[in-house]
Design a protein around this motif. Sequence first.
Motif, mmCIF file in Angstrom:
data_model
loop_
_atom_site.group_PDB
_atom_site.id
_atom_site.type_symbol
_atom_site.label_atom_id
_atom_site.label_comp_id
_atom_site.label_asym_id
_atom_site.label_seq_id
_atom_site.Cartn_x
_atom_site.Cartn_y
_atom_site.Cartn_z
ATOM 1 N N ALA A 1 0.165 4.436 28.891
ATOM 2 C CA ALA A 1 -0.053 2.999 28.728
ATOM 3 C C ALA A 1 0.809 2.153 29.670
ATOM 4 O O ALA A 1 0.274 1.273 30.364
ATOM 5 C CB ALA A 1 0.157 2.592 27.278
ATOM 6 N N PRO A 2 2.108 2.361 29.757
ATOM 7 C CA PRO A 2 2.896 1.525 30.671
ATOM 8 C C PRO A 2 2.505 1.664 32.146
ATOM 9 O O PRO A 2 2.363 0.641 32.834
ATOM 10 C CB PRO A 2 4.340 1.991 30.431
ATOM 11 N N PRO A 3 2.306 2.885 32.672
ATOM 12 C CA PRO A 3 1.891 2.957 34.082
ATOM 13 C C PRO A 3 0.522 2.315 34.336
ATOM 14 O O PRO A 3 0.325 1.685 35.380
ATOM 15 C CB PRO A 3 1.839 4.457 34.389
ATOM 16 N N LEU A 4 -0.396 2.450 33.385
ATOM 17 C CA LEU A 4 -1.706 1.818 33.564
ATOM 18 C C LEU A 4 -1.611 0.299 33.502
ATOM 19 O O LEU A 4 -2.334 -0.402 34.217
ATOM 20 C CB LEU A 4 -2.698 2.346 32.532
ATOM 21 N N MET A 5 -0.730 -0.226 32.663
ATOM 22 C CA MET A 5 -0.533 -1.676 32.626
ATOM 23 C C MET A 5 0.086 -2.174 33.924
ATOM 24 O O MET A 5 -0.292 -3.224 34.444
ATOM 25 C CB MET A 5 0.334 -2.062 31.427
ATOM 26 N N ALA A 6 1.037 -1.409 34.469
ATOM 27 C CA ALA A 6 1.650 -1.785 35.745
ATOM 28 C C ALA A 6 0.621 -1.735 36.869
ATOM 29 O O ALA A 6 0.586 -2.622 37.732
ATOM 30 C CB ALA A 6 2.826 -0.867 36.050
ATOM 31 N N LEU A 7 -0.227 -0.710 36.858
ATOM 32 C CA LEU A 7 -1.270 -0.601 37.872
ATOM 33 C C LEU A 7 -2.257 -1.761 37.755
ATOM 34 O O LEU A 7 -2.659 -2.345 38.775
ATOM 35 C CB LEU A 7 -2.007 0.737 37.739
ATOM 36 N N GLY A 8 -2.622 -2.110 36.544
ATOM 37 C CA GLY A 8 -3.524 -3.253 36.346
ATOM 38 C C GLY A 8 -2.909 -4.547 36.821
ATOM 39 O O GLY A 8 -3.571 -5.377 37.449
ATOM 40 N N SER A 9 -1.628 -4.737 36.534
ATOM 41 C CA SER A 9 -0.934 -5.938 36.993
ATOM 42 C C SER A 9 -0.874 -5.981 38.522
ATOM 43 O O SER A 9 -1.060 -7.036 39.132
ATOM 44 C CB SER A 9 0.474 -5.961 36.406
ATOM 45 N N TYR A 10 -0.626 -4.846 39.140
ATOM 46 C CA TYR A 10 -0.582 -4.765 40.595
ATOM 47 C C TYR A 10 -1.938 -5.083 41.199
ATOM 48 O O TYR A 10 -2.041 -5.827 42.195
ATOM 49 C CB TYR A 10 -0.115 -3.373 41.000
ATOM 50 N N LEU A 11 -3.019 -4.564 40.605
ATOM 51 C CA LEU A 11 -4.363 -4.830 41.123
ATOM 52 C C LEU A 11 -4.749 -6.299 40.967
ATOM 53 O O LEU A 11 -5.424 -6.865 41.832
ATOM 54 C CB LEU A 11 -5.380 -3.924 40.433
ATOM 55 N N VAL A 12 -4.309 -6.934 39.892
ATOM 56 C CA VAL A 12 -4.600 -8.356 39.688
ATOM 57 C C VAL A 12 -3.845 -9.195 40.727
ATOM 58 O O VAL A 12 -4.399 -10.176 41.239
ATOM 59 C CB VAL A 12 -4.239 -8.780 38.242
ATOM 60 N N THR A 13 -2.615 -8.826 41.037
ATOM 61 C CA THR A 13 -1.867 -9.583 42.053
ATOM 62 C C THR A 13 -2.457 -9.386 43.446
ATOM 63 O O THR A 13 -2.394 -10.280 44.286
ATOM 64 C CB THR A 13 -0.378 -9.192 42.072
ATOM 65 N N LEU A 14 -3.010 -8.223 43.726
ATOM 66 C CA LEU A 14 -3.664 -7.992 45.020
ATOM 67 C C LEU A 14 -4.947 -8.816 45.148
ATOM 68 O O LEU A 14 -5.301 -9.258 46.232
ATOM 69 C CB LEU A 14 -4.010 -6.510 45.203
ATOM 70 N N GLN A 15 -5.618 -9.041 44.047
ATOM 71 C CA GLN A 15 -6.866 -9.797 44.052
ATOM 72 C C GLN A 15 -6.599 -11.270 44.380
ATOM 73 O O GLN A 15 -7.403 -11.904 45.037
ATOM 74 C CB GLN A 15 -7.573 -9.662 42.715
#
Length: 121
Positions: free
Chosen positions: A106-120
């Motif tokens: 859960a934490p790594p997937l949340m971090a990955l999601g946050s990173y993808l949203v910032t890239l967008q």
Amino acid sequence: MSDSPHTSVTVDEETPLKTVPGSGDPQNGAATAVAHRASRFRDKHHRWLAICSIICGISCIGIKALINSVKAEWEPNEQASQRFSRRARKFGIISIVTWLSILALAPPLMALGSYLVTLQD
């Protein structure tokens, strides 16, 4: 009421009543107590694993484990009982491992999601 049949029970008056648990034969009582304590920790049908997998795992898989554990206990055929017992163990372990992997990912997937949203943006 006098027409009703009565059963007569003979009582052997020389046999003492054991009113206190464990007050019988001390040698046999000690062996029984040790066997009872040992059997309490032996979970041949994996009932405790199934209960723990309901509480500390994915509960729907844990319920399947508990169902198989109960079937293993009530099955008169020894081979079928062992098969249900192995299924109960398998589903219990799968339930707990799945829940732990979800918690770990859960934490790594949340971090990955946050990173993808910032890239967008």
